[in-house]
Design an enzyme around this catalytic site. Structure first.
Site, PDB file in Angstrom:
ATOM      1  N   GLY A 125       0.823  -1.195   0.000  1.00 37.26           N
ATOM      2  CA  GLY A 125       0.000   0.000   0.000  1.00 37.26           C
ATOM      3  C   GLY A 125       0.856   1.243   0.000  1.00 37.26           C
ATOM      4  O   GLY A 125       2.024   1.231   0.390  1.00 37.26           O
TER       5      GLY A 125
ATOM      6  N   GLY B  23       0.280   5.678   0.583  1.00 40.32           N
ATOM      7  CA  GLY B  23      -0.639   6.756   0.879  1.00 40.32           C
ATOM      8  C   GLY B  23       0.079   8.074   1.051  1.00 40.32           C
ATOM      9  O   GLY B  23       1.263   8.213   0.725  1.00 40.32           O
TER      10      GLY B  23
ATOM     11  N   ASP C 196      -9.156  11.021  12.180  1.00 35.23           N
ATOM     12  CA  ASP C 196      -9.130  10.522  10.800  1.00 35.23           C
ATOM     13  C   ASP C 196      -9.846   9.172  10.727  1.00 35.23           C
ATOM     14  O   ASP C 196      -9.331   8.214  10.142  1.00 35.23           O
ATOM     15  CB  ASP C 196      -7.694  10.403  10.307  1.00 35.23           C
ATOM     16  CG  ASP C 196      -7.612  10.316   8.773  1.00 35.23           C
ATOM     17  OD1 ASP C 196      -8.629  10.632   8.119  1.00 35.23           O
ATOM     18  OD2 ASP C 196      -6.559   9.949   8.246  1.00 35.23           O
TER      19      ASP C 196
END
Length: 1017
Positions: free
Chosen positions: A714, A716, A839
């Site tokens: 991943g 980000g 978040d």
């Protein structure tokens, strides 16, 4: 530019058509001009056809004798613009226009100002409509109703607004307007309702408002007001509702406002008011709701308050009030909600309290009250919240409370109550919290407690309760906390306790329990705290205790336990334990795990037959284990020879170990050089350091070796995530943050650490089964690396929205939602200081093997030190918007004020994702700012569309249960933060729709619980 040209051409065409066509046709042309700017993705305006000769049969159109007088296109999931193309001259008799609850963009529609006959204008809740209010609003001289609430209009309220002499209702709730409030508002001589709450209009109200002789409702909560409450408010003799909450008003409550004859609601809570409650409050003869809570009021509660016959709600909590509770309030027949907690009240409660009214909430906790608990508090049969804790009440618990079936929360701990607990109090079907701890109560726990299937917290410690723990307690599947410490309980620990699968806290210490520890206790997978100390338990420690993988505190001290410590305990995460104690038992043999940790300082003393192994040392008797010094000094020559041999062998081992150590150091140096090249070093090897937060089974080298592009799973805004597969079979998730020297390209000098410090300050200090574990961090001064448990099922966002989508059935979605709710509730309610995640989103909810949700990514987390809950005005201000698009609560943009209610809004968005299968911002919602909250709200306006909201891929779900979760989600995403539930309340509501309880169909009791849930939300 081409769109503007097209709009101009279309506008000209429509104008030409209006001249040529007759009266009916020019109305059609005008309406189609309005429609031409609207984006109608769901054909809500399909009936608006150019072939019709009249618009009077169209959706949302109201006509009188063939003439259009009203247009209502509110709550139809429309977007686009309603400005620019519409010419009001074609609808000269238009008296009402409503376009609320849509996603229209642009400024205030200019054409509206030419609708001279307009009486009602409703544009509220269009979050993309904004800009300044037009100065010439006074052109609408007939306007009576104007609602722009929750539209982000900016700037000041124009002075010209005072020209609207016929205006009766002006609603500007929660815009972005700024002060000062123009004095011309005092010229609105017909005004009955003025709502200005949650705009920055301070510091004071203009005195011209005293001229509004017809005003019935004045709401200015959260407007930045300061100074004293103006006494001229007493001139508003028709005032029915006065709300000045969440401001900084100070000084005394002016006597002048306490003679308003028609006032029914007075809300002044969350200010800085001082002084006493004036006796003149008796002049509010029509008052039903009085809320002066969270101020600094002192003195006694005046007896005159009891002369207000219609008083139904009294909230005076969180002040410095003294004296007794007035006896006369027991005679108020409408009274249902009494909140007097957190004061300094003394004396006895009125003995007839509840005799003449149907109390629902009675909270006098945290005072200095004494005497007996009134017997008739539940006489009306509706009492559900009873809070009497931390007082000096004496006598017994009234038996009448035992027959009160409506009770949900009972907290009467910290008093001097005695006698037996009424049998009926143990088995309330609706009970969620029963806390009678720290009293002098006697008797036994009634087996009927099994009827309390919703019970989450049972705290009975610090009493004199006896008898055995009922085996029927195993039916308490929702029980999270059981604390029965410091009583006189006898018998054995029933194995059925292992059926309470939600248990996190189990405290049975300080009793007279006997027999073995049941091995079934290992089934309590959520258990974090277990204390069975100071009993008479016997037998061995069951190896199943080692299965309690979330345990962080274990106390089995001062019993009669014997045998060896089972090696299975070595599987526990002992490095993160806060407490571990097996002292003063009859344990023997060696401890089968390393105890070289401060947490084990005196954990084993009082066990003469037990010896301890520490790192690098053989098993030896601990100083506190009463080893026989005499026996140790009488060693035979053979034994001495054996020791000498051991010493020589040890020397050889040490020499070999030293060689190995130097070799490893050499390899580590080479590895560091390789890593420095991998991370773009500056020609010099950067020293890495590892900080562990758990007991680790891997090394720093294992972590750094995983940072290979082939292992990336991943990427980000904060960095890349790698999967590390270790030789021992363990898998880790390793997040390498972008360089702190400047982001992805490492060229900036911003110094932003991409959440590194926030992660280690929050995750490094908390332990919860529904929060991902931060195992360690590594840093070399330029690059930061965070290491977590690896979650094979990925994130909730991945499974909902990626190619993996569709595998989540309703049961899995529910477990993900409930797990995340538990984690967030822990951050908000159990952490000191409180932690705000900031978040919360589906991509930050990881899924365990059983699809339980775990909160992750604490890069934006904030410790809320020294603040109270956001509900009471706490929180802190921010200079930018933390969080992710679609999840950000409205108050972020309005006030840049952050508290736990903002987290709750984001969680509500996650629930909507689970239910709909859609992203928070979806192209299918429209192109003009529509988000999932607005989309769902628009869809559910029509009964025919409610079921269409839900993700068609969901299987195994009861439509009723999904509807209830939808209600919870909408409750969490309320525009007004104070209206959102706490996360503890969210957890409780979610438990009422547990699909595992509905698999065989709802029982009558479950149906009742779900009905009560509907009432709550």
């Amino acid at each position: 530019m081409s769109c503007q040209i097209l709009a101009a051409v279309l506008g000209s065409c429509f104008a030409i058509f209006a001249v040529v066509l007759g009266d009916g046709s020019d109305q059609v042309v005008a309406m189609l001009a309005l429609k031409s700017g609207i984006v109608d993705r769901y054909d809500r305006l399909a009936s608006w056809k150019s072939s019709d000769k009249s618009p009077c049969g169209w959706e949302g159109v109201e006509c009188v004798t063939g003439i259009v007088v009203g247009i209502n296109i509110g709550s139809r999931n429309l977007s686009g613009s309603i400005d620019g193309l519409f010419d009001c001259s074609g609808l000269s008799n238009l008296s009402s226009f409503a376009a609320y609850d849509n996603s229209f963009s642009g400024g205030f529609p200019a054409w509206i100002l030419s609708c001279k006959n307009l009486v009602s204008l409703e544009l509220q809740r269009n979050p993309s409509m904004g800009g300044a209010l037009p100065a010439n609003l006074s052109a609408l001289s007939l306007l009576q109703h104007l609602d722009l609430s929750f539209d982000p209009f900016t700037g000041t309220i124009p002075e010209e607004l005072g020209g609207l002499k016929n205006l009766q209702r002006l609603l500007l709730w929660s815009c972005k307007l700024e002060g000062p409030l123009p004095s011309s508002i005092g010229e609105l001589s017909s005004l009955t309702n003025l709502t200005l709450s949650y705009n920055n209009l301070g510091p004071e109200l203009p005195e011209s408002l005293r001229n509004l002789s017809t005003l019935q409702s004045l709401k200015c909560g959260g407007c930045g007001l300061s100074g004293r409450i103006p006494s001229w408010l007493g001139d508003l003799r028709k005032l029915d509702f006065l709300e000045l909450t969440y401001n900084s008003l100070s000084g005394d409550i002016p006597v002048a406002i306490l003679g308003l004859p028609k006032l029914t609601k007075l809300e002044l809570y969350n200010n800085l008011l001082t002084g006493g409650i004036p006796r003149e409050i008796a002049g509010l003869t029509s008052l039903t709701d009085l809320d002066l809570s969270s101020n600094s009021l002192s003195g006694s509660i005046p007896e005159e308050i009891a002369s207000i016959r219609g008083l139904a709600l009294i909230h005076l909590w969180n002040n410095s009030l003294t004296g007794a509770v007035p006896r006369g309030i027991a005679n108020l027949t409408a009274l249902y909600d009494v909140g007097l907690f957190q004061n300094r009240l003394t004396g006895k409660l009125p003995p007839d309290m509840g005799s003449l009214s149907s109390l629902q909430i009675f909270d006098v906790s945290s005072n200095n009250l004494s005497g007996e608990i009134p017997r008739n508090l539940c006489r009306g049969g509706r009492l559900w919240r009873l809070m009497l804790f931390q007082n000096s009440f004496s006598g017994g618990i009234p038996p009448e409370l035992g027959s009160c079936e409506s009770l949900i929360r009972v907290r009467i701990f910290g008093n001097s109550l005695s006698g037996a607990v009424p049998p009926g109090l143990w088995g309330k079907p609706l009970m969620v919290i029963l806390d009678i701890s720290d009293n002098q109560l006697e008797g036994a726990i009634d087996p009927a407690i099994a009827k309390s299937e919703r019970l989450e917290m049972l705290r009975i410690f610090g009493n004199q309760l006896g008898g055995e723990l009922p085996r029927s307690m195993g039916r308490l599947r929702s029980l999270n906390q059981l604390n029965a410490s410091g009583n006189q309980l006898t018998g054995s620990i029933p194995s059925e306790i292992a059926q309470c699968l939600s248990l996190t806290y189990l405290f049975l210490d300080g009793n007279k329990l006997q027999g073995p520890i049941p091995g079934e206790i290992g089934e309590l997978k959520r258990l974090q705290y277990l204390s069975l100390a100071r009993n008479s338990l016997s037998g061995s420690i069951p190896g199943e205790v080692g299965e309690l993988s979330n345990l962080i505190s274990l106390d089995l001290s001062e019993n009669q336990l014997s045998g060896r410590i089972p090696p299975e305990l070595g599987k526990l995460r002992l490095a993160e334990f806060t407490h571990f104690n097996v002292s003063y038992n009859r344990l023997t043999g060696s401890v089968p795990f390393d105890v070289n940790s401060a947490v084990f300082g005196s954990s084993f003393i009082g066990n003469p037959g037990l010896c301890v192994t520490t790192s690098g040392s053989p098993c030896s008797a601990s100083s506190g284990m009463e080893a026989d010094q005499t026996q140790r000094s009488k060693r035979s020559p053979g034994v001495m020879a054996l020791i000498a041999g051991v010493v020589l062998a040890s020397a050889a081992v040490v020499s070999l170990a030293a060689s190995c150590w130097f070799y490893r150091k050499y390899k580590a140096l080479v590895h560091r050089e390789e890593q420095d090249q991998r991370f773009g070093g500056r020609g010099e090897a950067l020293e890495w350091s590892l900080t562990p937060f758990q007991k680790l089974d891997f090394s720093q080298e294992d972590v750094l070796a995983s940072l290979d592009e082939d292992n990336v799973i991943g990427c980000g805004g904060a960095g890349k995530v790698y999967k590390a597969s270790l030789k021992n079979g363990q898998c880790l998730a390793v997040k390498k943050l972008w360089s702190s020297s400047g982001g992805k390209d490492t060229t900036s000098s911003s110094g932003w650490d991409y959440g590194f410090q926030a992660e280690i300050e929050s995750l490094g200090r908390i332990r919860h089964v529904n929060i991902v574990r931060l195992l360690c961090c590594c840093s070399n001064g330029e690059t930061n690396v965070l290491v977590y448990d690896y979650m094979p099922n990925g994130s909730l966002g991945d499974l909902l929205h990626s190619k993996k989508g569709g595998v989540l059935d309703w049961s899995a979605r529910y477990r993900a939602a409930l797990g995340a709710a538990h984690g967030l509730a822990y951050l908000h309610h159990d952490c000191v200081p409180q932690i705000l995640h900031r978040d919360v989103k589906s991509n930050n909810i990881l899924l365990s093997e059983d699809f339980d949700g775990l909160l992750a990514d604490f890069g934006l987390a904030r410790l809320l030190e020294g603040s109270s809950s956001g509900e009471n005005g706490g929180g802190y201000s921010v200079s930018s918007l933390p969080g992710s698009l679609g999840y950000i609560a409205p108050e972020y943009a309005h006030k840049l004020k952050v508290n736990e209610k903002s987290d709750i809004y984001s969680y509500g968005v996650v629930l909507l994702e689970l239910l709909t299968g859609r992203r928070p911002v979806d192209a299918g919602f429209g192109d003009d700012g529509m988000d999932i909250v607005r989309w769902v709200c628009a869809k559910i306006q029509s009964r025919d569309d409610v079921i269409k909201v839900f993700d068609p891929r969901i299987v195994g779900a009861s439509p009723r249960d999904m509807m209830l979760v939808l209600k919870i989600a909408l409750h969490c995403t309320s525009e007004v933060p104070a209206n959102r539930p706490s996360m503890r309340e969210v957890v409780r509501m979610l438990k009422d729709v547990d699909p595992s309880l509905s698999s065989a169909g709802d029982s009558d009791d479950q149906i009742d619980r779900k009905k009560s849930l509907i009432d709550v939300v």
